[in-house]
Design a protein around this motif. Structure first.
Motif, PDB file in Angstrom:
ATOM      1  N   GLY A 170       2.813  -3.606  -0.584  1.00 35.49           N
ATOM      2  CA  GLY A 170       4.130  -2.995  -0.731  1.00 35.49           C
ATOM      3  C   GLY A 170       4.263  -1.672  -0.005  1.00 35.49           C
ATOM      4  N   MET A 171       3.221  -1.298   0.743  1.00 33.12           N
ATOM      5  CA  MET A 171       3.267   0.004   1.427  1.00 33.12           C
ATOM      6  C   MET A 171       3.792  -0.115   2.854  1.00 33.12           C
ATOM      7  N   LYS A 172       4.031  -1.346   3.282  1.00 31.62           N
ATOM      8  CA  LYS A 172       4.568  -1.553   4.634  1.00 31.62           C
ATOM      9  C   LYS A 172       6.071  -1.221   4.639  1.00 31.62           C
ATOM     10  N   THR A 173       6.686  -1.363   5.809  1.00 33.66           N
ATOM     11  CA  THR A 173       8.135  -1.112   5.892  1.00 33.66           C
ATOM     12  C   THR A 173       8.874  -2.206   5.118  1.00 33.66           C
ATOM     13  N   ILE A 174      10.145  -1.944   4.846  1.00 33.65           N
ATOM     14  CA  ILE A 174      10.962  -2.918   4.110  1.00 33.65           C
ATOM     15  C   ILE A 174      10.895  -4.292   4.801  1.00 33.65           C
ATOM     16  N   ASP A 175      11.096  -4.303   6.133  1.00 30.79           N
ATOM     17  CA  ASP A 175      11.089  -5.581   6.866  1.00 30.79           C
ATOM     18  C   ASP A 175       9.741  -6.281   6.774  1.00 30.79           C
ATOM     19  N   GLU A 176       8.683  -5.507   6.853  1.00 31.18           N
ATOM     20  CA  GLU A 176       7.344  -6.125   6.792  1.00 31.18           C
ATOM     21  C   GLU A 176       7.060  -6.694   5.403  1.00 31.18           C
ATOM     22  N   VAL A 177       7.524  -5.989   4.373  1.00 44.79           N
ATOM     23  CA  VAL A 177       7.336  -6.502   3.008  1.00 44.79           C
ATOM     24  C   VAL A 177       8.140  -7.794   2.840  1.00 44.79           C
ATOM     25  N   THR A 178       9.383  -7.776   3.335  1.00 39.24           N
ATOM     26  CA  THR A 178      10.212  -8.995   3.266  1.00 39.24           C
ATOM     27  C   THR A 178       9.494 -10.157   3.962  1.00 39.24           C
TER      28      THR A 178
END
Ligand code: AMP
Length: 186
Positions: A170-178
């Motif tokens: 969950g520490m990645k960017t919003i897009d990466e988490v998505t």
């Protein structure tokens, strides 16, 4: 498709739930939001639960189970649900399984958003400043973080034992988490 999101306050669960809701036509059911609505409307239930919620304690299982049961078969949930903040106890997890099984449904994925503790503290302080939710001061959020650590330690092993649980970063960017979530769902 029915999904459970696990993640501490500040992990970005709400943001991801909105994106996934739109992409898959799912409906997010958040017992926390439902309880906040009850309190805002000053219903008997809302007033009764307020002190427990303010103290960072869990409300009784029957209450949240009933709230979920009242929504899970509604039209807006026909394509599936993202459960957010529910279940928080094994009794809730078992009740959920049963109410879904009764209508030939099941939980397909349990997704845990993992966030580093230091980053979480920073996010919590930022969010407390940006939002003005009545229960959202730093103290309350810290209580909720402690509550999350306690209930996830109870409930996650239940799903891990059933091989239903997947952890994402969950520490990645919003897009990466998505992207990580979509990979699990597809
Ligand atoms: P949340 O916004 O999901 O953190 O929920 C806010 C508060 O509502 C929690 O701190 C609990 O007091 C209560 N609550 C929400 N969901 C549940 C649940 N599934 N079981 C028990 N209490 C809950």
């Amino acid at each position: 498709m029915n999904i459970i999101f696990f993640g501490p306050p500040g992990a970005g669960k709400g943001t991801q739930a909105k994106i996934i809701e739109e992409k898959y036509g799912l409906k997010q059911l958040s017992t926390g939001d439902m309880l906040r609505e009850e309190m805002a409307n000053k219903t008997e239930l809302g007033l009764k639960m307020k002190s427990l919620i303010d103290e960072g304690k869990l409300v009784p299982d029957e209450i949240v189970i009933e709230m979920i049961a009242a929504h899970v078969n509604s039209d807006e949930c026909s394509k599936g649900v993202i459960f957010d903040g529910f279940p928080r106890t094994i009794a809730q997890a078992e009740a959920l399984e049963k109410m879904l099984a009764d209508c030939n449904k099941k939980i397909d994925h349990v997704i845990e958003l993992k966030v580093d503790d230091n980053l979480l503290d920073a996010r919590i302080e930022k969010r407390a400043k940006e939002e003005g939710r009545s229960d959202d001061n730093i103290e309350t959020l810290k209580k909720r973080l402690a509550q999350y650590r306690s209930y996830s330690a109870d409930v996650l092993p239940y799903y891990k034992a059933k091989n239903m649980h997947t952890e994402i970063d969950g520490m990645k960017t919003i897009d990466e988490v998505t992207a990580q979530i979509i990979k699990i769902l597809e």
